[in-house]
Design an enzyme around this catalytic site. Sequence first.
Site: not given
Ligand code: SAH
Length: 350
Positions: A104, A111, A115, A118, A334
């Site tokens: 990964c 970023c 969101c 996150c 992440c």
């Molecule tokens: N910017 C991309 C990649 C992000 S990471 C995207 O938004 O898809 C991949 C996934 O992990 C995304 O769906 C993101 O929303 C999710 N994610 C982020 N933080 C998280 C957390 N604390 N627990 C679970 N999933 C998470």
Amino acid sequence: MKRALLEVPAPELAEWMVARGFPGFHARQVFRWVFQRRVEQFAHMSDLPKALREQLDAEWGVFGTEVAYHHVAPDGTDKLLLGCADGRRIECVLMAEGDRRTVCISTQVGCGMGCVFCASGLKGVERNLTRGEMVEQVVRLRNLLPPDETITNLVVMGMGESLANLDNLVAALDRICSPEGLGLGQRRVTISTVGLPEKMMVLAGLGRQYHLAVSLHAPTEALRNELVPINEKVGLGAVMDAADAYFRNSGRQVTFEYVMLRGINDRIEDAQALANLLEARKAHVNLIPYNPVETLPYERPFPSTIQKFVSIVRARGISVSVRKTKGREIDAACGQLRRRFEDRPVVAIS
Ligand code: SAH
């Protein structure tokens, strides 16, 4: 400062060699050592003239990053925190499951999508990663594997919004997937995006076979605006249209990711609304039980709530999976590892 080898294509390295009086064909040998034979130092590239090895060592680094921290979780998940040349830090993960060896990778430092749940976006985006920095994450993780194992899958789900750095990402993936690189099949690559419709259309037009995962997280405009603030600009309809177009162009079914947050988007009505949205589409839903982030108020739903959600969506004929959490003990979600080391110097242990 030394130049990072993985930033340049083979012809550029060949030119550099020719300018210094060495035959250009050695460039392909150098990359073969790095990609296929897992060598991390020029001194060990035994079929190159010694003078060339010394000249390479003086001007180039096989890697432009250094390993700032390497942790192995009890379940075997490896997590690397890499220090970039400018001192910034990025994280990447290697997970083993059956015959699969999945990496990964991150695409940005921080970023910009914001969101709310996150860790990566808490301080905004600092910069895009270069193609070399992305290739290095994969090569470094691959080099942790025993000689008879290699990477079988790649997910672009680390820090950053992948499609906000589309050009560098595609350049990096092209290298990783080429026979001279790691020879990984394009169909084994999954790009996860928050859902940037214009970029999704550009990607669809490139004719690659990557699998696209769209971070939906909410089935309605109002809830998505709350959880994924960028949605206010793009709108759920445009995201779904772009996902449909990606499927039409690539023939590859799109996955919709849905982070489950207790009491927020895990209710029965959310499951029903999600089913309404996806029923007519050939789509797959990947439910991701939330990985709690320190300082953020969100929680993972109870297992019984997840099960109920799954059965409601499945009953409507939609394919659903629940993501297993890997590497939780090492903050593999992440942006969490980098955060933990934010204000601390890290001892290099490469
Ligand atoms: N910017 C991309 C990649 C992000 S990471 C995207 O938004 O898809 C991949 C996934 O992990 C995304 O769906 C993101 O929303 C999710 N994610 C982020 N933080 C998280 C957390 N604390 N627990 C679970 N999933 C998470």
